[in-house]
Design an enzyme around this catalytic site. Sequence first.
Site, PDB file in Angstrom:
ATOM      1  N   CYS A 180       0.799  -1.204  -0.168  1.00  0.00           N
ATOM      2  CA  CYS A 180      -0.038  -0.062   0.128  1.00  0.00           C
ATOM      3  C   CYS A 180       0.789   1.344   0.046  1.00  0.00           C
ATOM      4  CB  CYS A 180      -0.816  -0.050   1.344  1.00  0.00           C
ATOM      5  SG  CYS A 180      -0.041  -0.186   2.773  1.00  0.00           S
ATOM      6  N   ASN A 181       2.011   1.183   0.380  1.00  0.00           N
ATOM      7  CA  ASN A 181       3.081   2.118   0.724  1.00  0.00           C
ATOM      8  C   ASN A 181       3.963   2.388  -0.477  1.00  0.00           C
ATOM      9  OD1 ASN A 181       1.950   3.702   2.692  1.00  0.00           O
ATOM     10  ND2 ASN A 181       2.661   2.129   4.242  1.00  0.00           N
ATOM     11  N   ARG A 182       4.110   1.353  -1.367  1.00  0.00           N
ATOM     12  CA  ARG A 182       5.256   1.525  -2.139  1.00  0.00           C
ATOM     13  C   ARG A 182       5.168   0.350  -3.411  1.00  0.00           C
ATOM     14  NH1 ARG A 182       9.859   1.563   0.115  1.00  0.00           N
ATOM     15  NH2 ARG A 182       9.329   1.924   2.064  1.00  0.00           N
ATOM     16  N   PRO A 195       6.746  -4.280  11.543  1.00  0.00           N
ATOM     17  CA  PRO A 195       7.282  -5.593  10.874  1.00  0.00           C
ATOM     18  C   PRO A 195       6.536  -6.115   9.762  1.00  0.00           C
ATOM     19  CG  PRO A 195       5.402  -5.679  12.760  1.00  0.00           C
ATOM     20  CD  PRO A 195       5.765  -4.288  12.383  1.00  0.00           C
ATOM     21  N   ALA A 201      -8.651  -9.757   5.131  1.00  0.00           N
ATOM     22  CA  ALA A 201      -8.389 -10.707   6.343  1.00  0.00           C
ATOM     23  C   ALA A 201      -6.854 -11.103   6.033  1.00  0.00           C
ATOM     24  CB  ALA A 201      -9.111 -12.131   5.812  1.00  0.00           C
ATOM     25  N   GLY A 202      -6.237  -9.973   5.779  1.00  0.00           N
ATOM     26  CA  GLY A 202      -4.491 -10.043   5.477  1.00  0.00           C
ATOM     27  C   GLY A 202      -3.917  -9.609   6.837  1.00  0.00           C
ATOM     28  N   GLU A 203      -2.821  -9.418   6.704  1.00  0.00           N
ATOM     29  CA  GLU A 203      -1.892  -9.276   7.962  1.00  0.00           C
ATOM     30  C   GLU A 203      -2.141  -7.973   8.889  1.00  0.00           C
ATOM     31  OE1 GLU A 203       2.563  -9.540   9.539  1.00  0.00           O
ATOM     32  OE2 GLU A 203       2.153  -9.676   7.266  1.00  0.00           O
ATOM     33  N   THR A 204      -2.674  -6.745   7.907  1.00  0.00           N
ATOM     34  CA  THR A 204      -2.746  -5.573   8.629  1.00  0.00           C
ATOM     35  C   THR A 204      -4.220  -5.608   9.156  1.00  0.00           C
ATOM     36  OG1 THR A 204      -1.809  -4.270   6.899  1.00  0.00           O
ATOM     37  CG2 THR A 204      -3.184  -3.241   8.110  1.00  0.00           C
TER      38      THR A 204
END
EC number: 1.2.1.70
Length: 421
Positions: free
Chosen positions: A50-52, A113, A188-191
Amino acid sequence: MALITLGLNHKTAPLDIRERLTFGPDIIVAALRSLSEKTAVEEAVILSTCNRTELYCAHTHSGREEICAWLGEFHGLEEETISPFLYSHTDQECVRHLLKVASGLDSMVLGEPQILGQVKQSFQTASDASTTGKFLGKLFQHTFSVAKQVRTDTAIGHSPVSVAFAAVSLARQIFSDLSQQTALLIGAGETIELAARHLHQHGVGRIIVANRTLEKAHTLANQFNGYAISLTEIPTHLPEADIVISSTASPLPVVGKGTVESALKKRKHQPIFMVDIAVPRDIEAEVSELNDVYLYTVDDLQEVIQENLRSRQEAAEQAVEIVDLHVDEFMGWLRSLDAVGMIQDYRKQAELMRDEVLERALKQMQAGKSPEESMRFLAHTLTNKLLHTPSTQIRQAGFEGQSDLLEAANTLFQINENNSK
């Protein structure tokens, strides 16, 4: 072989540019193969979060312009549209950049992380697509080791600072008592899992998890006594939500302005706090125009995030020292490859000399000379052949006063000064 990375991130490009240059899971394999086929790139890894968005390449003679042109062409954008937002790093700086990225030193949230897992997944995808080889394989394995050392040897990850944490912190500022609130988490991902964990720890009243794959939604929801729904059920359950946090890989918005308007009417205009962490965006930008909606994107979280970074600054300085040390280590390995061919050629030359002299010694024995005499001939002749060229060059260097070459020869041959007197 040269290394290059070309990319853009939250520091160099606004959200609307970043979301136009993302590589979703449905296109990334095709993109990797296209990059390898249409350019002089021999190995490639694409990191897209999302950031790069960053392209890591090993190549023989391609460069920034060619890779930039491919990036624009693949996404249907003019090169001049994206070029001002791009950065590139080659060789040593490419290595340093990747180590910093994987260690969380280049993230919006210092030391976060999740990025290491994303880098590992990007490398695995490229490996499965057969676009990695000796150079990027070594670089990324080295990177994983360094990032692990940074997290083990420094306190950079000790403070609970992440995009998910920032989103929940902001929710707590808006709703002083989360126990009375319902949170709808989309994805449902890590974030999203981190957001669910933080909400649960702060006693949120109820959690609803919406995901394209209902089974994944159930798996996550069950961890926090939540309720799982599919994405198509969002309009039905959105009126229940006081907090909405969304992070999917969908190329199109999953929550539209009309859906939110309908939800607000059913809520009798009780406010909804919404955080869209996804790139491309999950929630239509026009939703921010509605009254009683507080919509934040990843860029809006920056101020919240900055307040939680102070404790990590000293750890970051220690991490940079670790990174710099391991950059030198990797570049040493890379430079050593230049000597491999020379060593192989030198050994082959010596083996040819050996075989030639051995053949002559064997013929002498067959002609009746004693084994001792033939062995002395072998040793004397082979020694002279091996030393002839270096001796000639050292003598010429002395004649011409090339002291640097003489010093190099002394280092190379480890000549004992006492024996040279």
